[in-house]
Enzyme design. Structure first.
Site, short mmCIF file in Angstrom:
data_model
loop_
_atom_site.label_atom_id
_atom_site.label_comp_id
_atom_site.label_asym_id
_atom_site.label_seq_id
_atom_site.Cartn_x
_atom_site.Cartn_y
_atom_site.Cartn_z
N LYS A 10 42.07 -10.97 -1.95
CA LYS A 10 42.73 -10.33 -0.81
C LYS A 10 43.24 -11.39 0.15
O LYS A 10 42.54 -12.35 0.45
CB LYS A 10 41.74 -9.41 -0.08
CG LYS A 10 42.28 -8.81 1.21
CD LYS A 10 41.34 -8.95 2.40
CE LYS A 10 40.76 -10.29 2.61
NZ LYS A 10 40.03 -10.50 3.89
N ASP A 138 36.15 -4.33 4.33
CA ASP A 138 37.25 -4.52 3.38
C ASP A 138 37.14 -3.60 2.17
O ASP A 138 38.00 -3.63 1.29
CB ASP A 138 37.29 -5.97 2.89
CG ASP A 138 37.83 -6.93 3.93
OD1 ASP A 138 38.48 -6.48 4.89
OD2 ASP A 138 37.61 -8.15 3.78
#
Length: 293
Positions: A10, A138
């Site tokens: 990410k 996340d």
């Protein structure tokens, strides 16, 4: 039969962080994209729920008894009714640990996708997303690995603007930084940012347009992370000094930084030059966007 999938890295193209609330949590706004590089998660039959870790960064997880992969699997199994055949995971850890790449959350997302395929095929997306969100800030974004705008604590997701495939280089100087310590430094500085989504077009037509727009945004955790680990500043300065880098920025709470490049050839050239200049740094040539597999 064994099944495997990518757990993509990410990247926070920007990360705006506000003042902590009464509960101690910071509101944020971030444009997240995912790389075509990352860890690899395999699900296979086993005698009991288990996790085996290998790969170049597997040793950094030694002794971690409650890995997010296992937490994700247990959380999903808790939604199941009746007996379940045991499954085991293999995590090929190819990303640095504690690196601002959402590695643990992405590993958990990969595990959840595999578990649904093999164990709970009728489980809906909303139920799967609720499990992912329970695993950390996340978690929801990393479940599907597609570009999103994240708000709140990271759980409020909306589609990202249209993005071209981004040619990029990821660089980590081989240091780890503690996210809680970065936030402590950030709080001590008192320079809290605006967390309303910045004005943005429906789509960016080119990487040059995106990089020009990103100049007006920031990563609010970059300065406190550099204060804790000056090597991050060395990476940013090195990348910014190279002609191929349209923009250089840190991802998440560090220590990994990224540079966006105009073309595949320029990204390859930049990656090769950085590897030659700094052989002790972790360098990964990749494309950003998503989802990948």
């Amino acid at each position: 039969m064994a099944a495997d999938t990518l757990a993509p890295a990410k990247i926070n193209l920007f990360l705006h962080v506000g003042a902590p609330g009464a509960d101690g949590y910071h509101p944020l706004c971030s444009l997240m994209v995912f790389a075509d590089a990352g860890d690899r998660v395999t699900l296979q039959a086993g005698d009991a729920l288990d996790l085996r870790v290998r790969g170049p960064f597997g040793g950094q997880l030694a002794g971690e008894g409650d890995n997010l992969v296992l937490r994700a699997a247990r959380a999903l199994l808790a939604t199941a009714k009746g007996p379940q055949a045991p499954h085991a995971f293999v995590l090929d850890k190819r990303l640095p640990v504690a690196a601002g790449l959402g590695g643990g959350s992405s590993d958990a997302g990969a595990a959840l996708r595999l578990m649904r395929e093999q164990v709970r095929p009728r489980l809906g997306d909303a139920e799967l997303e609720a499990v992912a969100a329970s695993l950390g800030a996340d978690g929801a974004a990393c479940l599907w690995g597609r570009p999103v705008l994240a708000e709140g604590r990271g759980e409020r997701l909306s589609p990202a603007p249209g993005l071209p495939i981004l040619e990029a280089v990821l660089v980590n100087p081989g240091v780890t930084v503690s996210t809680p310590e970065v936030y402590r430094r950030f709080d001590a500085g008192g320079a809290f940012g605006e967390v309303e989504p910045p004005p943005m077009p429906e789509a960016f037509e080119s990487v040059e347009e995106l990089a020009g727009w990103l100049v007006s945004t920031r990563n609010d955790l970059e300065a406190p992370a550099v204060a804790l680990a000056p090597a991050i500043g060395d990476v940013l300065a090195t990348l910014a000094d190279e002609p191929e880098a349209l923009i250089a920025r840190m991802s998440g709470s560090g220590a990994t930084c990224f540079a966006l490049c105009q073309s595949e050839v320029e990204a390859e050239t930049l990656a090769e030059r950085i590897m030659a200049m700094k052989p002790d740094w972790w360098v990964q040539r990749c494309r950003l966007g998503g989802p990948w597999d």
